[in-house]
Write a protein that holds these residues in place. Structure first.
Motif, PDB file in Angstrom:
ATOM      1  N   PRO A  79      40.378-132.951  -4.248  1.00  0.00           N
ATOM      2  CA  PRO A  79      40.537-134.337  -3.786  1.00  0.00           C
ATOM      3  C   PRO A  79      39.549-135.321  -4.397  1.00  0.00           C
ATOM      4  N   GLY A  80      38.542-134.816  -5.108  1.00  0.00           N
ATOM      5  CA  GLY A  80      37.535-135.703  -5.674  1.00  0.00           C
ATOM      6  C   GLY A  80      36.321-135.835  -4.769  1.00  0.00           C
ATOM      7  N   LEU A  81      35.295-136.521  -5.293  1.00  0.00           N
ATOM      8  CA  LEU A  81      34.003-136.589  -4.622  1.00  0.00           C
ATOM      9  C   LEU A  81      34.062-137.246  -3.242  1.00  0.00           C
ATOM     10  N   LYS A  82      34.586-138.452  -3.157  1.00  0.00           N
ATOM     11  CA  LYS A  82      34.550-139.201  -1.898  1.00  0.00           C
ATOM     12  C   LYS A  82      35.308-138.488  -0.789  1.00  0.00           C
ATOM     13  N   GLU A  83      36.554-138.150  -1.030  1.00  0.00           N
ATOM     14  CA  GLU A  83      37.367-137.495  -0.018  1.00  0.00           C
ATOM     15  C   GLU A  83      36.857-136.084   0.249  1.00  0.00           C
ATOM     16  N   GLY A  84      36.439-135.390  -0.795  1.00  0.00           N
ATOM     17  CA  GLY A  84      35.944-134.029  -0.628  1.00  0.00           C
ATOM     18  C   GLY A  84      34.712-133.962   0.259  1.00  0.00           C
ATOM     19  N   ASP A 119      30.055-126.968  -5.121  1.00  0.00           N
ATOM     20  CA  ASP A 119      29.495-126.955  -6.473  1.00  0.00           C
ATOM     21  C   ASP A 119      29.529-128.340  -7.108  1.00  0.00           C
ATOM     22  N   ILE A 120      28.621-128.545  -8.043  1.00  0.00           N
ATOM     23  CA  ILE A 120      28.519-129.821  -8.747  1.00  0.00           C
ATOM     24  C   ILE A 120      28.661-129.579 -10.246  1.00  0.00           C
ATOM     25  N   HIS A 121      29.135-130.604 -10.935  1.00  0.00           N
ATOM     26  CA  HIS A 121      29.279-130.516 -12.389  1.00  0.00           C
ATOM     27  C   HIS A 121      28.581-131.659 -13.112  1.00  0.00           C
ATOM     28  N   ARG A 122      28.203-132.710 -12.362  1.00  0.00           N
ATOM     29  CA  ARG A 122      27.605-133.892 -12.977  1.00  0.00           C
ATOM     30  C   ARG A 122      26.337-134.289 -12.225  1.00  0.00           C
ATOM     31  N   THR A 123      25.320-134.672 -12.964  1.00  0.00           N
ATOM     32  CA  THR A 123      24.068-135.084 -12.319  1.00  0.00           C
ATOM     33  C   THR A 123      24.266-136.318 -11.448  1.00  0.00           C
ATOM     34  N   GLU A 124      25.200-137.190 -11.800  1.00  0.00           N
ATOM     35  CA  GLU A 124      25.395-138.419 -11.026  1.00  0.00           C
ATOM     36  C   GLU A 124      25.990-138.156  -9.636  1.00  0.00           C
ATOM     37  N   ASP A 125      26.504-136.956  -9.400  1.00  0.00           N
ATOM     38  CA  ASP A 125      27.055-136.622  -8.088  1.00  0.00           C
ATOM     39  C   ASP A 125      26.020-136.032  -7.142  1.00  0.00           C
ATOM     40  N   VAL A 126      24.877-135.627  -7.667  1.00  0.00           N
ATOM     41  CA  VAL A 126      23.940-134.798  -6.921  1.00  0.00           C
ATOM     42  C   VAL A 126      23.481-135.437  -5.616  1.00  0.00           C
ATOM     43  N   GLU A 127      23.039-136.668  -5.653  1.00  0.00           N
ATOM     44  CA  GLU A 127      22.477-137.291  -4.451  1.00  0.00           C
ATOM     45  C   GLU A 127      23.513-137.424  -3.342  1.00  0.00           C
ATOM     46  N   ARG A 137      22.868-122.917 -17.444  1.00  0.00           N
ATOM     47  CA  ARG A 137      21.813-123.242 -18.401  1.00  0.00           C
ATOM     48  C   ARG A 137      21.583-124.741 -18.533  1.00  0.00           C
ATOM     49  N   GLN A 138      22.305-125.536 -17.741  1.00  0.00           N
ATOM     50  CA  GLN A 138      22.209-126.993 -17.832  1.00  0.00           C
ATOM     51  C   GLN A 138      20.954-127.478 -17.106  1.00  0.00           C
ATOM     52  N   THR A 139      19.897-127.663 -17.842  1.00  0.00           N
ATOM     53  CA  THR A 139      18.596-128.000 -17.248  1.00  0.00           C
ATOM     54  C   THR A 139      18.648-129.255 -16.397  1.00  0.00           C
ATOM     55  N   ASP A 140      19.227-130.336 -16.902  1.00  0.00           N
ATOM     56  CA  ASP A 140      19.247-131.597 -16.155  1.00  0.00           C
ATOM     57  C   ASP A 140      19.960-131.440 -14.813  1.00  0.00           C
ATOM     58  N   LEU A 141      21.025-130.664 -14.782  1.00  0.00           N
ATOM     59  CA  LEU A 141      21.791-130.469 -13.556  1.00  0.00           C
ATOM     60  C   LEU A 141      20.970-129.684 -12.528  1.00  0.00           C
ATOM     61  N   ILE A 142      20.327-128.611 -12.969  1.00  0.00           N
ATOM     62  CA  ILE A 142      19.507-127.802 -12.063  1.00  0.00           C
ATOM     63  C   ILE A 142      18.332-128.611 -11.531  1.00  0.00           C
ATOM     64  N   VAL A 143      17.658-129.332 -12.407  1.00  0.00           N
ATOM     65  CA  VAL A 143      16.490-130.121 -11.993  1.00  0.00           C
ATOM     66  C   VAL A 143      16.892-131.197 -10.989  1.00  0.00           C
TER      67      VAL A 143
END
Length: 277
Positions: free
Chosen positions: A69-74, A92-100, A117-123
Motif C-alpha cells: 500500500p505504500g509508506l503512508k497507508e502502510g 523493512d525499509i529500502h530508502r533512507t528518507e523513509d527511516v524517521e 551492505r548499504q551503510t547509509d541505510l543502516i546508519v
C-alpha cells in the motif's frame, strides 16, 4: 554475544521469540486478522511475539508484482495493529528518507537482505534508536555480517540482531548452512528465517515472473535451527498462501503454525535442559 535487550515485552537474546506475519500488507482487515490470530497462538504457548509485514516490497521479481500500500497507508495499518493487538511491529525499509517516519511506528526496523551492505541505510536506521534486524544477504558470509552489525554499533545503537535466510546455491535456489548460526551468534542475537530459506528466488513458475518455494521444508529447517541454538524464529504466515499477494509459495499456512511452534518449543526446552550442568 552482546547483552540482550527489550522490544516491548519481547527479550531479544536469552529466550526464544517469534517474528511472524504476512509478507506484505494486503489490507487493514487482513493485517489485523493475521496479527490477532498469530498473537492468540503465541500467547497460548507463552511465546513472545513481534508482528511483521511490509508496506512496500521494493525487490519484487517483476514490475507487475504487487508491492504493497505504500509508506503512508502502510504505516497507518501497522500503527493500528500495534495499538489494537498490543504487539510490537516490524517492517523493512529500502530508502533512507523513509527511516524517521517508519521509526515513529515500528519498534523494529528491518534491513532487507539485498541491502545489508548499504551503510547509509543502516546508519540512518540505527540513529533512530529503534531495534534493528539486519537480514544476512544471500551473497554474504556469516562472519562478514559482523561488519554490518558494527555499523550499527558505531552509530550509537547496540540494539541489533541478525537473521539467517539462506545462501545462494547456483541460480534460483538457496541452501542453509547451519554453521552460520553459531558463527553470527558470537557478535549478535540470531534469528532464523524459516520461510525465505525455502524460497526459490525468481523461479518463474508456469512462465510467470515470480519466486517459488518449498514450504514442506519449513518445519524441518526451523527444527534444525532451534536445535542448533537461535534466539528467535521468523516465519511468514498466511491464511491462504495460494491467494497471497507476495511470497505465497514459501509461506506457512496459518492452520499449521501452532503445531510447528509446539514442536519448536519442545526442542528449545529440551536443548536448554540438556545444557544445564
Amino acid at each position: 554475544m552482546p547483552t540482550s535487550f527489550q522490544v516491548g515485552n519481547v527479550t531479544i537474546g536469552g529466550e526464544l521469540f517469534l517474528i511472524a506475519g504476512p509478507c506484505v500488507i494486503e489490507s487493514e482487515a487482513h493485517s489485523l486478522k493475521m496479527a490477532e490470530s498469530i498473537a492468540g497462538i503465541a500467547r497460548a504457548l507463552k511465546l513472545p511475539y513481534i508482528f511483521k509485514a511490509s508496506y512496500d516490497k521494493a525487490n519484487r521479481t517483476s514490475i507487475r508484482s504487487f508491492r504493497g500500500p505504500g509508506l503512508k497507508e502502510g504505516l497507518r495499518v501497522l500503527g493500528k495493529v500495534a495499538a489494537s493487538v498490543r504487539v510490537p511491529v516490524l517492517t523493512d525499509i529500502h530508502r533512507t528518507e523513509d527511516v524517521e517516519r517508519v521509526a515513529e511506528v515500528a519498534e523494529v526496523i528491518q534491513i532487507p537482505a539485498f541491502l545489508c551492505r548499504q551503510t547509509d541505510l543502516i546508519v540512518a536506521a540505527a540513529k533512530t534508536g529503534r531495534a534493528l534486524n539486519i537480514k544476512k544477504g544471500q551473497f554474504v558470509s556469516p562472519w562478514d555480517m559482523k561488519h554490518a552489525v558494527e555499523k550499527c554499533w558505531a552509530s550509537g545503537n547496540e540494539r541489533v540482531f541478525v537473521t539467517e535466510r539462506g545462501s545462494s546455491f547456483g541460480y534460483n535456489n538457496l541452501v542453509v548452512d547451519m554453521r552460520s548460526l553459531p558463527i553470527m551468534r558470537q557478535f549478535a542475537p540470531v534469528v532464523f528465517d524459516a520461510t525465505h530459506s525455502v524460497q526459490l528466488p525468481s523461479a518463474s513458475a508456469n512462465g510467470e515472473p515470480v519466486s517459488g518455494g518449498q514450504p514442506e521444508f519449513i518445519p524441518v529447517l526451523a527444527r534444525a535451527a532451534v536445535a542448533a541454538g537461535v534466539d528467535g524464529v521468523f516465519v511468514e504466515v498466511h491464511d491462504n498462501p495460494q491467494a497471497a499477494k507476495s511470497d505465497g509459495p514459501n509461506a506457512l499456512p496459518l492452520s499449521e503454525l501452532r503445531q510447528v511452534l509446539v514442536e519448536l518449543l519442545g526442542i528449545y526446552q529440551a536443548a536448554r535442559q540438556a545444557a544445564q550442568p
